[in-house]
Structure formats: structure tokens, C-alpha cells
Scaffold this motif. Structure first.
Motif, mmCIF file in Angstrom:
data_model
loop_
_atom_site.group_PDB
_atom_site.id
_atom_site.type_symbol
_atom_site.label_atom_id
_atom_site.label_comp_id
_atom_site.label_asym_id
_atom_site.label_seq_id
_atom_site.Cartn_x
_atom_site.Cartn_y
_atom_site.Cartn_z
ATOM 1 N N HIS A 67 34.494 -1.148 27.236
ATOM 2 C CA HIS A 67 33.947 0.149 27.294
ATOM 3 C C HIS A 67 32.987 0.739 28.256
ATOM 4 O O HIS A 67 32.958 1.561 28.980
ATOM 5 C CB HIS A 67 33.111 0.481 25.923
ATOM 6 N N LEU A 71 33.623 3.726 31.166
ATOM 7 C CA LEU A 71 32.699 4.678 31.345
ATOM 8 C C LEU A 71 32.164 4.874 32.797
ATOM 9 O O LEU A 71 31.444 5.597 33.250
ATOM 10 C CB LEU A 71 31.308 4.579 30.618
ATOM 11 N N GLN A 74 32.140 8.145 35.127
ATOM 12 C CA GLN A 74 30.989 9.071 34.616
ATOM 13 C C GLN A 74 30.193 9.175 35.816
ATOM 14 O O GLN A 74 29.703 8.034 36.524
ATOM 15 C CB GLN A 74 30.829 9.101 33.261
ATOM 16 N N HIS A 79 25.012 1.945 32.020
ATOM 17 C CA HIS A 79 26.027 1.555 30.781
ATOM 18 C C HIS A 79 25.354 0.499 30.102
ATOM 19 O O HIS A 79 26.273 -0.299 29.495
ATOM 20 C CB HIS A 79 27.486 1.656 31.244
ATOM 21 N N PRO A 99 27.308 1.979 24.744
ATOM 22 C CA PRO A 99 27.951 3.425 24.731
ATOM 23 C C PRO A 99 29.595 3.506 24.840
ATOM 24 O O PRO A 99 30.026 2.544 25.557
ATOM 25 C CB PRO A 99 27.308 3.886 26.144
ATOM 26 N N LYS A 101 32.746 6.786 24.731
ATOM 27 C CA LYS A 101 33.080 7.883 24.935
ATOM 28 C C LYS A 101 33.400 8.732 23.302
ATOM 29 O O LYS A 101 33.915 7.786 22.708
ATOM 30 C CB LYS A 101 34.596 8.082 25.626
ATOM 31 N N ASN A 102 32.936 9.816 23.181
ATOM 32 C CA ASN A 102 32.889 10.428 21.949
ATOM 33 C C ASN A 102 34.233 10.863 21.602
ATOM 34 O O ASN A 102 34.560 10.696 20.287
ATOM 35 C CB ASN A 102 32.170 11.881 22.133
ATOM 36 N N GLU A 163 25.171 9.755 18.450
ATOM 37 C CA GLU A 163 25.571 10.548 19.474
ATOM 38 C C GLU A 163 24.459 10.562 20.662
ATOM 39 O O GLU A 163 23.352 10.898 20.082
ATOM 40 C CB GLU A 163 25.829 12.029 19.038
ATOM 41 N N GLU A 167 29.124 13.948 25.563
ATOM 42 C CA GLU A 167 30.279 13.242 26.123
ATOM 43 C C GLU A 167 30.206 11.620 25.537
ATOM 44 O O GLU A 167 31.197 10.947 25.501
ATOM 45 C CB GLU A 167 30.312 13.010 27.581
ATOM 46 N N LYS A 168 29.179 10.991 25.114
ATOM 47 C CA LYS A 168 28.945 9.663 24.783
ATOM 48 C C LYS A 168 28.318 9.305 23.484
ATOM 49 O O LYS A 168 27.434 10.226 23.194
ATOM 50 C CB LYS A 168 28.055 9.068 25.893
ATOM 51 N N SER A 169 28.652 8.285 22.676
ATOM 52 C CA SER A 169 27.832 7.999 21.655
ATOM 53 C C SER A 169 27.538 6.509 21.784
ATOM 54 O O SER A 169 28.091 5.805 22.634
ATOM 55 C CB SER A 169 28.834 8.210 20.489
#
Length: 180
Positions: A67, A71, A74, A79, A99, A101-102, A163, A167-169
Motif C-alpha cells: 500500500h 500511495l 501522491q 506514508h 494509509p 486509498k479510500n 478516514e 483520498e486516504k484512510s
């Protein structure tokens, strides 16, 4: 400097033996695995338990690295993820947080809910089905990681999503492995 004492007390109260927070690379992953392995060796842990713990740790850490690489494109270069392992009288606890991506959240939620709905035989069948019907992705995965974690631990996977922004969670995953 009191926060150092507070952190130490928190680690003791939650039976944490290893905590790493930061960027995860393959080299850092190897180091974390080696430290945890040395800790289990020095405490005389049974080899069957060590194998299960090690397997779940590898899957968690691979998930974090995967993950993080998704990311990388971005704007935010941070991260940072977290990995913890705890040891209590009758079980090990492995917790990771990273983190994501949502748009991945509903997919992970569905996968994990399905895995948690299955018993041992159901997990075995799902594992076989994924191997038989899935191609390995360009990142090296076939979707087996969470199934393998549930199979090796023998317990349900606990998870939450928090959240961060649009854009991210932050994805948190906890697995418990019985020491018997």
C-alpha cells in the motif's frame, strides 16, 4: 521527556514487545522480522507457534509495503505506517496500521468480512479457489494474504478504517495467534 516513560508504560500495559513506526521498505521489513524472531527464540517459543507468528507478520508487513508503493505517486511523501507485536500468556497479537486509498476501503471491507464469515474448512476452500482461479498480480499478490493470516492464526481478523482525508484512510488490522 516524560512521554518516554509514558510510552514505556503503555507498551508494558499492552504487552507489546516490538513497535516500529515509520516508512517500511524491504530492508526494514527484514530487520523487524529478525528482531521479532530473536525475541521468540530467546523466550524459547515453540517452533510451530513461531512459524504461525512469522507467517502472519510477513503478510502484515507485505501489505504495508504494497500500500505504501500504491500511495507513492501522491503529493504527500509521508506514508508512515505502524507495526506492533505483543505477547501475552496465551497468545501473540500482531497489529498493523497503514494509509490506503479510500477507493480500496470497500473492497478490503468486503474481503475481510467474507474471510471472517468462514470457518476453518471454508477458509481452506477459499484458499484453494483463489490459487486455482486467480492470476498473480504485477505486485506479486493473488489475494491470499488475509486468507492465509486467518488460517494460520485460527482466529477472526479484527480491522478498522479511519478516514484521514478525501483520498486516504488509515487501515488497522489485528490478528491473534494462540500459543499452544
Amino acid at each position: 521527556m516524560k512521554y518516554i516513560y509514558d510510552m514505556h508504560q503503555t507498551m508494558l500495559s499492552h504487552s507489546l514487545i516490538l513497535v516500529y513506526e515509520g516508512e517500511f521498505t524491504q530492508e526494514i521489513t527484514k530487520s523487524v522480522l529478525a528482531m521479532a524472531e530473536r525475541n521468540m527464540d530467546s523466550s524459547g517459543e515453540e517452533s510451530s507457534v513461531k512459524r504461525k507468528v512469522f507467517n502472519v507478520m510477513v503478510e502484515c508487513l507485505q501489505n504495508i509495503v504494497k500500500h505504501a508503493s500504491e500511495l507513492k505517486d501522491q503529493d504527500n511523501p509521508n506514508h508512515s505506517a505502524i507495526f506492533m507485536i505483543g505477547k501475552e500468556d496465551d497468545h501473540y497479537i500482531i497489529i498493523s496500521g497503514n494509509p490506503i486509498k479510500n477507493d480500496v476501503v470497500p473492497i478490503l471491507q468486503e474481503k475481510l468480512d467474507k474471510i471472517n464469515s468462514l470457518d476453518r474448512d471454508g477458509l481452506k476452500e477459499l484458499y484453494k479457489s483463489i490459487i486455482k482461479n486467480t492470476e498473480i498480480s504485477e505486485k506479486g499478490g493473488a489475494g491470499l494474504g488475509f486468507v492465509d493470516m486467518a488460517r494460520k492464526s485460527g482466529n477472526k481478523l479484527q480491522f478498522e478504517f479511519h478516514e484521514i482525508d478525501t483520498e486516504k484512510s488509515f487501515f488497522m488490522l489485528k490478528s491473534s495467534i494462540v500459543r499452544s
